[in-house]
Design a protein around this motif. Structure first.
Motif, short mmCIF file in Angstrom:
data_model
loop_
_atom_site.label_atom_id
_atom_site.label_comp_id
_atom_site.label_asym_id
_atom_site.label_seq_id
_atom_site.Cartn_x
_atom_site.Cartn_y
_atom_site.Cartn_z
N UNK A 1 -74.74 1.21 24.68
CA UNK A 1 -74.96 1.56 25.86
C UNK A 1 -74.31 2.18 26.79
N UNK A 2 -74.35 3.24 27.65
CA UNK A 2 -73.22 3.61 28.57
C UNK A 2 -73.03 2.73 29.74
N UNK A 3 -71.92 2.60 30.18
CA UNK A 3 -71.80 1.66 31.56
C UNK A 3 -71.85 2.54 32.68
N UNK A 4 -71.98 2.20 33.75
CA UNK A 4 -71.80 2.85 35.12
C UNK A 4 -70.63 3.75 35.02
N UNK A 5 -69.54 3.41 34.70
CA UNK A 5 -68.50 4.60 34.29
C UNK A 5 -68.75 5.20 33.22
N UNK A 6 -68.91 6.50 33.38
CA UNK A 6 -69.47 7.44 32.28
C UNK A 6 -68.57 7.56 30.95
N UNK B 1 -67.25 4.91 29.36
CA UNK B 1 -67.22 3.72 28.61
C UNK B 1 -68.68 3.28 28.22
N UNK B 2 -68.57 2.14 27.02
CA UNK B 2 -69.78 1.89 26.79
C UNK B 2 -69.63 0.28 26.45
N UNK B 3 -70.87 -0.42 26.43
CA UNK B 3 -71.16 -1.57 26.14
C UNK B 3 -71.57 -1.63 24.69
N UNK B 4 -70.92 -2.41 23.72
CA UNK B 4 -71.44 -2.72 22.50
C UNK B 4 -71.88 -4.17 22.32
N UNK B 5 -73.06 -4.14 21.51
CA UNK B 5 -73.92 -5.40 21.21
C UNK B 5 -73.81 -5.63 19.68
N UNK B 6 -73.22 -6.89 19.49
CA UNK B 6 -73.23 -7.17 17.83
C UNK B 6 -74.17 -8.55 17.89
N UNK B 7 -75.06 -8.13 16.80
CA UNK B 7 -75.99 -9.31 16.37
C UNK B 7 -76.91 -9.52 17.52
N UNK B 8 -77.39 -8.55 18.50
CA UNK B 8 -78.09 -8.76 19.80
C UNK B 8 -77.29 -9.30 20.93
N UNK B 9 -76.09 -9.50 20.77
CA UNK B 9 -75.55 -10.02 22.17
C UNK B 9 -74.25 -8.99 22.49
N UNK B 10 -74.02 -9.10 23.72
CA UNK B 10 -73.07 -8.24 24.14
C UNK B 10 -71.60 -8.74 23.52
N UNK B 11 -70.91 -7.76 23.13
CA UNK B 11 -69.55 -8.28 22.30
C UNK B 11 -68.30 -7.74 23.30
N UNK B 12 -68.29 -6.40 23.55
CA UNK B 12 -67.30 -5.99 24.30
C UNK B 12 -67.59 -4.68 24.77
N UNK B 13 -66.71 -4.37 25.97
CA UNK B 13 -66.88 -2.79 26.38
C UNK B 13 -65.83 -1.87 26.00
N UNK B 14 -65.99 -0.56 25.82
CA UNK B 14 -65.08 0.30 25.17
C UNK B 14 -65.18 1.72 25.60
N UNK B 15 -64.10 2.28 25.63
CA UNK B 15 -63.78 3.73 26.00
C UNK B 15 -64.63 4.47 24.87
N UNK B 16 -65.42 5.48 25.42
CA UNK B 16 -66.02 6.64 24.61
C UNK B 16 -65.09 6.97 23.36
#
Length: 202
Positions: free
Chosen positions: A7-12, A14-29
């Motif tokens: 899912x996108x972060x407020x900062x357009x 960056x995105x949030x990545x979820x692994x196995x249903x849980x938040x794992x890390x933020x990442x640059x697009x």
């Protein structure tokens, strides 16, 4: 591990990545696109670590580029900045390589430009310039190379002639001390100062 949501972060950018249903890390697009990360993708731990290392490297590169926006920097200034931001040494080394490959950091070029400005605009002597360059992390070899051809005497003489009228109410000994101290603070060598004082006061 499966990517269950991106899912996108407020900062357009960056995105949030979820692994196995849980938040794992933020990442640059940019990193997401580079590695083709998408929902439903199966990852192993080594791949995740590679992605996060690439993210960290991009962060360091961007931090350095932002730091270079206002003026040129020395290698030491960039290293100190990145260390302060908490980046690891191997990341910092790769950032320096990246900047050098694009000609964005060059200690010889920095030192030449710095010395030229200090001589032309501030009329500083070589001792002062040497000290300031040393503090910025410039090597002794580069400092000696760029100041090798510098003739400090005409500059010191010009400064002293302009300063001399302000001592008109002082006797010769006082003028000698004050003018000598003035030139010393500006970074001129003992030999040069002696020559100037002899020229103007004897």
């Amino acid at each position: 591990m499966i990517i269950t949501k991106i899912e996108p972060q407020n900062n357009d950018k960056r995105v949030n990545v979820y692994l196995n249903g849980e938040f794992a890390f933020g990442l640059m697009m940019e990193i997401q696109y580079k590695y083709g990360l998408k929902e439903g993708m199966v990852l192993d731990q080594d791949f995740v670590e590679e992605v996060l290392l690439e993210e960290e490297q991009l962060k360091a590169n961007n931090t350095a580029l932002s730091y270079l926006t206002h003026r040129k920097r020395t290698e030491k200034e960039i290293i100190d900045k990145l260390k302060k931001k908490g980046f690891e040494e191997n990341i910092i080394e790769k950032t320096l390589d990246y900047l050098q490959n694009y000609g964005l950091v060059d200690d010889l070029d920095f030192a030449s430009s710095f010395a030229r400005d200090k001589i032309k605009l501030n009329k500083q002597g070589p001792q002062r310039i040497k000290y300031e360059l040393y503090r910025k992390g410039i090597s002794q070899e580069i400092i000696e190379k760029i100041l090798k051809e510098d003739d400090e005497y005409p500059r010191a003489l010009e400064l002293a002639k302009k300063k001399l009228p302000s001592y008109k109410n002082d006797n010769r000994d006082k003028i000698y001390r004050k003018l000598g101290g003035f030139l010393q603070r500006r970074g001129y060598s003992y030999d040069c100062i002696s020559r100037v004082l002899k020229e103007l006061l004897e």
